[in-house]
Design an enzyme around this catalytic site. Structure first.
Site, PDB file in Angstrom:
ATOM      1  N   ASP A  66      85.659  35.869  30.032  1.00 32.83           N
ATOM      2  CA  ASP A  66      84.826  36.388  28.945  1.00 32.83           C
ATOM      3  C   ASP A  66      84.678  37.902  29.078  1.00 32.83           C
ATOM      4  OD1 ASP A  66      83.143  36.510  26.791  1.00 32.83           O
ATOM      5  OD2 ASP A  66      81.632  35.170  27.595  1.00 32.83           O
ATOM      6  N   CYS A 106      83.964  37.496  20.745  1.00 31.54           N
ATOM      7  CA  CYS A 106      84.018  36.129  21.273  1.00 31.54           C
ATOM      8  C   CYS A 106      84.280  35.056  20.219  1.00 31.54           C
ATOM      9  CB  CYS A 106      82.694  35.801  21.969  1.00 31.54           C
ATOM     10  SG  CYS A 106      82.124  37.030  23.157  1.00 31.54           S
ATOM     11  N   LYS A 160      81.503  27.959  27.840  1.00 31.65           N
ATOM     12  CA  LYS A 160      80.987  28.622  26.631  1.00 31.65           C
ATOM     13  C   LYS A 160      81.662  28.089  25.369  1.00 31.65           C
ATOM     14  CE  LYS A 160      80.731  33.328  24.692  1.00 31.65           C
ATOM     15  NZ  LYS A 160      80.783  34.757  25.043  1.00 31.65           N
ATOM     16  N   HIS A 162      80.180  28.805  21.731  1.00 28.44           N
ATOM     17  CA  HIS A 162      79.989  29.961  20.837  1.00 28.44           C
ATOM     18  C   HIS A 162      80.691  29.796  19.494  1.00 28.44           C
ATOM     19  CE1 HIS A 162      79.294  34.606  20.724  1.00 28.44           C
ATOM     20  NE2 HIS A 162      78.458  33.923  19.960  1.00 28.44           N
ATOM     21  N   LYS A 332      86.384  46.195  23.813  1.00 31.53           N
ATOM     22  CA  LYS A 332      85.854  45.074  23.045  1.00 31.53           C
ATOM     23  C   LYS A 332      85.212  45.529  21.738  1.00 31.53           C
ATOM     24  CE  LYS A 332      82.161  41.642  23.387  1.00 31.53           C
ATOM     25  NZ  LYS A 332      81.140  41.067  24.303  1.00 31.53           N
TER      26      LYS A 332
END
Length: 470
Positions: A66, A106, A160, A162, A332
């Protein structure tokens, strides 16, 4: 939830270049040689195994880090982080130098993996990332898990998710037989409190209490899953939160307690941890991720399933504040290379030789198409994939036809065709880069290649016209 934040430079350009030069480069084109220091001098350009080998349908262990940056592994050039287990995975398989995430944050990347389509095909994929209960991955949409399950696979997601919150959205509503993990984009590693102060660790759709360090819990669960006596092939999506903020390593209880205190006091920015972390703390978290993956791979080997298990590792998007992305620009949240180019490693001992490196441009939806083909599953005809299967290339050496890799986020656009990348950032200015010569995206060729720029811009706009509006 996550937002684009500035990356701390690790030394200057000269230091990064020196580190890259010291590690050497062995990729098969100028692009890979320029941008990807090799972790092993014995790496060779990818070739499909000959004579052709056969095996049963593979188990699939798909691991996501991540917010792990493109050069945060020692096999990708990190001068200060040591990742021996992932480096060994690369030595035993194929390391991809020009692999990309499906988006720059994400949720959209996870949508692109689970659906095999551009995030903009679905309402939930428009959230960058999902931050509330209003949208998610619709249970009626076919997914990698549901298509594999329908073709005879057991399916599990650990870590995760999400892609939407209860009560409407959940992995168990979208094709996974089992789910153990967190629904949101971030959580405090000990208390499991999310951005809004909610408790966020679940088994299935029920809360599960465990206040140990989260990475330890996920590692144990994954090792247990791969160690089972399975009676059918399986898919395990193993989605670590490491090294996503908050910057808390195993044993950092004092830092954990302070963040929990702030969350309970109503500080909704506490998890962002903008007043904490360091290069050394980030190093500690990445090396812990590497050790944890090593434990899962060890359990897989002990189970006797290693030969017939396809293991894939990547990051969900580019790195953040303390990440090392040299020589890429951006991080990111951006469609510059540093925001979407990610470390990616594939290993399948039964069918693919190790010690190889590939500079083939690929992105997340390609892996969905590839895994479906290798598992003998078909996409749903009403939901055509946007990725291209690499199955023939990986197993038989067939050429992958040149195609466009497309990205769209609010305020930015990008398209890669061969060596060329069309990019428009928040300045609104169209730019053109030849990545084989300029992976750092500093030499804008738009003034000298107007016809090529117009062609790539038109290609981007044709794809965009078929997507949902923001």
């Amino acid at each position: 939830m996550s937002t684009p934040l500035s990356r701390r430079a690790l030394g200057g350009a000269a230091a990064g270049a020196a580190a890259a030069a010291a590690l050497g480069a062995t990729a098969s084109t100028a692009s890979a040689a320029q941008a990807a220091p090799a972790g092993d001098p014995r790496e060779r350009p990818f070739r499909a195994a000959h004579p052709r080998r056969h095996s049963r349908r593979p188990n699939i262990l798909f691991i996501l880090g991540d917010d792990l940056g493109w050069a945060d592994l020692s096999s990708y050039g990190s001068p200060h982080i040591r990742t021996p287990h992932l480096d060994r995975l690369a030595r035993d398989g194929v390391r991809f130098t020009d692999a990309y995430s499906g988006s720059a944050t994400c949720s959209p990347t996870r949508f692109s993996l689970y659906t095999g389509r551009y995030p903009g095909r679905t309402k939930g994929g428009l959230a960058e990332p999902i931050a509330d209960k209003s949208v998610g991955l619709e249970p009626t949409h076919p997914t990698l898990a549901s298509l594999l399950r329908d073709s005879g696979y057991a399916t599990a997601l650990i870590g995760k998710w999400h892609c939407g919150y209860l009560p409407d959205y959940s992995p168990t509503r979208s094709g996974w037989d089992e789910f153990f993990g967190n629904f949101g984009g971030a959580l405090e590693y000990y208390s499991k409190l999310g951005l809004g102060g909610e408790y966020d660790l679940y088994e299935g759709d029920a809360e599960y209490k465990d206040l140990r360090y989260y990475t330890r819990i996920l590692t144990e669960r994954a090792a247990e899953y791969v160690s089972r006596d399975h009676d059918k092939p399986w898919l395990l999506n193993l989605n670590f939160t490491t090294p996503h903020w908050p910057w808390i390593a195993d044993g950092d209880k004092e830092a954990s307690d302070e963040i929990v205190r702030r969350i309970k006091a109503g500080d909704r920015s506490a998890l962002w941890h903008q007043d904490g972390g360091s290069v050394e703390k980030y190093k500690e978290m990445v090396e812990d991720l590497d050790r944890s993956i090593g434990q899962v791979l060890k359990a897989l080997k002990r189970s006797g399933q290693e030969q017939d298990t396809l293991v894939f590792f990547a990051s969900d998007n580019g790195g953040e504040r303390f990440s090392y992305n040299w020589p890429l620009a951006g991080n990111k949240g951006s469609l510059q290379e540093g925001g979407i180019r990610v470390p990616s490693i594939l290993r399948w001992p039964a069918r693919i030789d190790g010690g190889q490196v590939s500079d083939l441009p690929v992105f997340t939806p390609d892996w969905t198409a590839t895994l479906l083909e290798l598992a003998g599953a078909r996409p749903h005809p009403a939901y055509p994939l946007d990725g291209t299967s690499l199955g023939g290339h990986l197993l038989r050496g067939t050429d992958v036809p040149e195609r466009d890799l497309f990205w769209r986020v609010r305020g930015e656009r990008a398209l890669r065709r061969g060596d060329w990348k069309y990019y428009r950032g928040k300045s609104g200015r169209d730019q053109l880069f030849r990545l084989s010569e300029d992976s750092r995206e500093q030499a804008d060729r738009a003034p000298f290649e107007p016809a090529r720029l117009a062609e790539l811009r038109a290609a981007w706009e044709r794809i965009d016209a078929g997507l949902l509006r923001y």
